[in-house]
Scaffold this active site. Structure first.
Site, PDB file in Angstrom:
ATOM      1  N   HIS A   9       0.828  -1.195   0.142  1.00 24.86           N
ATOM      2  CA  HIS A   9       0.075   0.182   0.108  1.00 24.86           C
ATOM      3  C   HIS A   9       0.909   1.342   0.109  1.00 24.86           C
ATOM      4  O   HIS A   9       0.722   2.081  -0.797  1.00 24.86           O
ATOM      5  CB  HIS A   9      -0.941   0.110   1.285  1.00 24.86           C
ATOM      6  CG  HIS A   9      -1.764   1.143   1.285  1.00 24.86           C
ATOM      7  ND1 HIS A   9      -1.570   2.419   1.632  1.00 24.86           N
ATOM      8  CD2 HIS A   9      -3.102   1.046   0.683  1.00 24.86           C
ATOM      9  CE1 HIS A   9      -2.546   3.005   1.524  1.00 24.86           C
ATOM     10  NE2 HIS A   9      -3.610   2.563   0.979  1.00 24.86           N
ATOM     11  N   GLU A  47       7.283   6.078  -2.549  1.00 24.73           N
ATOM     12  CA  GLU A  47       7.760   5.854  -3.863  1.00 24.73           C
ATOM     13  C   GLU A  47       8.713   4.559  -3.969  1.00 24.73           C
ATOM     14  O   GLU A  47       9.213   4.284  -2.815  1.00 24.73           O
ATOM     15  CB  GLU A  47       8.809   6.950  -4.400  1.00 24.73           C
ATOM     16  CG  GLU A  47       7.970   7.991  -4.364  1.00 24.73           C
ATOM     17  CD  GLU A  47       7.339   8.181  -5.870  1.00 24.73           C
ATOM     18  OE1 GLU A  47       7.413   7.152  -6.884  1.00 24.73           O
ATOM     19  OE2 GLU A  47       6.000   8.526  -5.951  1.00 24.73           O
ATOM     20  N   LEU A  72      -4.079  -8.127   2.398  1.00 23.18           N
ATOM     21  CA  LEU A  72      -4.702  -9.365   2.903  1.00 23.18           C
ATOM     22  C   LEU A  72      -5.814  -9.647   2.594  1.00 23.18           C
ATOM     23  O   LEU A  72      -6.458 -10.866   2.731  1.00 23.18           O
ATOM     24  CB  LEU A  72      -4.646  -9.222   4.346  1.00 23.18           C
ATOM     25  CG  LEU A  72      -3.424  -9.087   5.107  1.00 23.18           C
ATOM     26  CD1 LEU A  72      -3.603  -8.635   6.682  1.00 23.18           C
ATOM     27  CD2 LEU A  72      -2.740 -10.491   5.080  1.00 23.18           C
ATOM     28  N   GLY A  75      -9.983  -6.229  -1.538  1.00 23.83           N
ATOM     29  CA  GLY A  75     -10.932  -4.766  -1.359  1.00 23.83           C
ATOM     30  C   GLY A  75     -10.468  -4.294  -2.755  1.00 23.83           C
ATOM     31  O   GLY A  75      -9.904  -4.752  -3.678  1.00 23.83           O
ATOM     32  N   HIS A  77      -8.489  -1.938  -3.572  1.00 19.79           N
ATOM     33  CA  HIS A  77      -7.116  -1.666  -3.955  1.00 19.79           C
ATOM     34  C   HIS A  77      -6.761  -2.891  -4.687  1.00 19.79           C
ATOM     35  O   HIS A  77      -5.859  -2.819  -5.821  1.00 19.79           O
ATOM     36  CB  HIS A  77      -5.998  -1.520  -2.913  1.00 19.79           C
ATOM     37  CG  HIS A  77      -6.366  -0.358  -2.074  1.00 19.79           C
ATOM     38  ND1 HIS A  77      -6.561   0.848  -2.652  1.00 19.79           N
ATOM     39  CD2 HIS A  77      -6.030  -0.138  -0.702  1.00 19.79           C
ATOM     40  CE1 HIS A  77      -6.457   1.739  -1.888  1.00 19.79           C
ATOM     41  NE2 HIS A  77      -6.239   1.169  -0.738  1.00 19.79           N
TER      42      HIS A  77
END
Length: 126
Positions: A9, A47, A72, A75, A77
């Site tokens: 993330h 980055e 995990l 979702g 993302h």
């Protein structure tokens, strides 16, 4: 050349991002020749970005990149954002083959790892 791209993330907390960088280095040592290169990239807040990390892999000579989402659950993302970012990287590097593995939480070994963590927390051995 085969590259593995670990995608996380990203965090405002630099120590969290450093953990991902260290994990990628550890993975590089464990690939046993299955991948020539292991890099990391972030969806946001840090980055390199996913397209930037894809570019980095290509600059190092990668002709095939396997993206491993370090998430995990499936979702937004995992199902939308990461594929969109990979598509940007693919557009910038059309000659490179990019595949995406299942996300971390989809692995059957996760339950066992969580039990090991709980036992360790109780003072047991891993």
């Amino acid at each position: 050349m085969n590259a593995l791209l670990l995608v996380a993330h990203g965090s405002r907390k630099e120590s969290s991002n450093t953990e991902v960088k260290q994990l990628a280095l550890q993975m590089q040592r464990l690939t046993d020749g299955k991948f020539d290169l292991v890099k990391h990239g972030f969806l946001e807040l840090a980055e390199p970005s996913i397209p930037g990390a894809i570019d980095d892999c290509v600059k190092c000579g990668a002709t095939h990149i396997t993206v491993v989402p370090y998430f995990l659950s499936a979702g937004r993302h995992v199902t939308e954002d990461i594929p969109e970012e990979i598509a940007i990287g693919q557009k910038n590097n059309p000659a490179v083959e990019i595949t995406v593995s299942g996300y971390l939480g989809a692995r059957s070994e996760i339950a066992e790892l969580l039990i090991k963590a709980a036992v360790y927390a109780q003072g047991g051995r891993q």
